[in-house]
Design a protein around this motif. Structure first.
Motif, mmCIF file in Angstrom:
data_model
loop_
_atom_site.group_PDB
_atom_site.id
_atom_site.type_symbol
_atom_site.label_atom_id
_atom_site.label_comp_id
_atom_site.label_asym_id
_atom_site.label_seq_id
_atom_site.Cartn_x
_atom_site.Cartn_y
_atom_site.Cartn_z
ATOM 1 N N GLN A 219 0.800 -1.222 0.000
ATOM 2 C CA GLN A 219 0.000 0.000 0.000
ATOM 3 C C GLN A 219 0.834 1.273 0.000
ATOM 4 N N ALA A 220 2.106 1.177 0.393
ATOM 5 C CA ALA A 220 2.951 2.371 0.452
ATOM 6 C C ALA A 220 4.412 1.973 0.294
ATOM 7 N N ALA A 221 5.177 2.860 -0.309
ATOM 8 C CA ALA A 221 6.612 2.601 -0.474
ATOM 9 C C ALA A 221 7.286 2.571 0.890
ATOM 10 N N ASN A 222 8.192 1.607 1.074
ATOM 11 C CA ASN A 222 8.953 1.472 2.318
ATOM 12 C C ASN A 222 8.052 1.300 3.542
ATOM 13 N N ALA A 223 6.902 0.649 3.348
ATOM 14 C CA ALA A 223 5.992 0.400 4.470
ATOM 15 C C ALA A 223 6.660 -0.521 5.490
ATOM 16 N N ARG A 224 6.485 -0.214 6.763
ATOM 17 C CA ARG A 224 7.084 -0.990 7.830
ATOM 18 C C ARG A 224 6.073 -1.981 8.394
ATOM 19 N N ILE A 225 6.573 -3.176 8.698
ATOM 20 C CA ILE A 225 5.738 -4.178 9.346
ATOM 21 C C ILE A 225 5.879 -3.968 10.853
ATOM 22 N N THR A 226 4.853 -3.439 11.466
ATOM 23 C CA THR A 226 4.884 -3.150 12.896
ATOM 24 C C THR A 226 3.915 -4.064 13.639
ATOM 25 N N LYS A 227 4.076 -4.118 14.942
ATOM 26 C CA LYS A 227 3.155 -4.899 15.758
ATOM 27 C C LYS A 227 1.735 -4.337 15.649
ATOM 28 N N ALA A 228 1.630 -3.016 15.604
ATOM 29 C CA ALA A 228 0.311 -2.390 15.476
ATOM 30 C C ALA A 228 -0.367 -2.838 14.183
ATOM 31 N N LEU A 229 0.405 -2.910 13.107
ATOM 32 C CA LEU A 229 -0.139 -3.348 11.825
ATOM 33 C C LEU A 229 -0.655 -4.779 11.906
ATOM 34 N N LEU A 230 0.055 -5.629 12.611
ATOM 35 C CA LEU A 230 -0.352 -7.022 12.712
ATOM 36 C C LEU A 230 -1.550 -7.196 13.637
ATOM 37 N N TYR A 231 -1.646 -6.375 14.668
ATOM 38 C CA TYR A 231 -2.839 -6.432 15.507
ATOM 39 C C TYR A 231 -4.076 -5.984 14.717
ATOM 40 N N GLN A 232 -3.891 -5.099 13.749
ATOM 41 C CA GLN A 232 -4.995 -4.743 12.866
ATOM 42 C C GLN A 232 -5.437 -5.969 12.063
ATOM 43 N N GLY A 233 -4.477 -6.825 11.694
ATOM 44 C CA GLY A 233 -4.809 -8.067 11.021
ATOM 45 C C GLY A 233 -5.634 -8.983 11.902
ATOM 46 N N VAL A 234 -5.288 -9.039 13.177
ATOM 47 C CA VAL A 234 -6.069 -9.835 14.131
ATOM 48 C C VAL A 234 -7.496 -9.302 14.215
ATOM 49 N N LEU A 235 -7.644 -7.976 14.189
ATOM 50 C CA LEU A 235 -8.980 -7.387 14.208
ATOM 51 C C LEU A 235 -9.775 -7.767 12.964
ATOM 52 N N ARG A 236 -9.093 -7.930 11.830
ATOM 53 C CA ARG A 236 -9.804 -8.354 10.610
ATOM 54 C C ARG A 236 -10.296 -9.785 10.753
ATOM 55 N N VAL A 237 -9.545 -10.618 11.439
ATOM 56 C CA VAL A 237 -10.009 -11.981 11.701
ATOM 57 C C VAL A 237 -11.270 -11.944 12.559
#
Length: 214
Positions: free
Chosen positions: A165-183
């Motif tokens: 979605q964006a250049a040089n996007a960082r994989i953060t814990k916050a980003l992954l918790y958003q994935g858990v929310l999608r589940v």
């Protein structure tokens, strides 16, 4: 920690932090302060290291997802499953980020991966069915395979989708918790009325986590 285990640990750390394509066995050896020859004593090449990391990944999958205990609706159990999803995405984020490339260059690893996914298909169905029997979900049993497949797709594709979605996007814990929310969102239409409060507690818990971590 034995040298072999240190190599696996350091390789995972470097792959996660800098991207698997950017790391060579020489980088791993230098990071550990050992000679390349010492590393090659334990592993033939980088792919051999990745195979060992994948074994850890597969072991975590097997150990982390077991059916609902005694058919009872237990908030802590479901939170444990969601935490396990987060842990796998975070601990092995390089694997999710580069999955097609890693598998395309290693037929044996691809076979191992497909075997693991087939086992997970059965495990996820059993887990969802136990949630249904525990009065957490109201889903028809015939819908569980598709629901399980959708959950697996979100978990598997969340990191590459977000980083695209964006250049040089960082994989953060916050980003992954958003994935858990999608589940959790995928489960929302099937939540049993008596489990609504528990569902809301879980959603609030993971929303707070997205705001409290980087």
């Amino acid at each position: 920690m034995k040298t072999r285990d240190r190599i696996i640990h350091s390789a995972t750390e470097l792959f996660n932090d800098q991207g698997e394509p950017n790391i060579t066995t020489n980088h791993i050896a230098a990071h550990l302060g050992i000679s390349p020859g010492n590393l090659y004593y334990h592993f033939r090449n980088k792919e051999d290291i990745i195979h060992s990391i994948f074994e850890q990944y597969a072991n975590h999958l097997t150990a982390s997802f077991t059916p609902w205990r005694n058919g009872e609706n237990n908030l802590q159990d479901l939170m444990g499953y969601l935490d396990a999803i987060f842990y796998l995405m975070w601990q092995f984020r390089f694997f999710y980020a580069n999955l097609p490339d890693i598998l395309s260059r290693d037929e044996l690893l691809q076979q191992k991966y497909l075997k693991t996914q087939e086992q997970m298909r059965t495990t996820v169905f059993t887990l969802l069915n136990s949630l249904r029997e525990g009065a957490f979900l109201t889903a028809n049993q015939d819908d569980l395979p598709d629901l399980g497949h959708a959950i697996k797709m979100v978990v598997t594709c969340w990191i590459p989708f977000q980083t695209a979605q964006a250049a040089n996007a960082r994989i953060t814990k916050a980003l992954l918790y958003q994935g858990v929310l999608r589940v959790l969102f995928l489960l929302k239409p099937y939540i049993h009325p008596q489990a609504t409060e528990q569902y809301q507690q879980l959603t609030q818990h993971y929303r707070q986590l997205t705001q409290s971590v980087e």
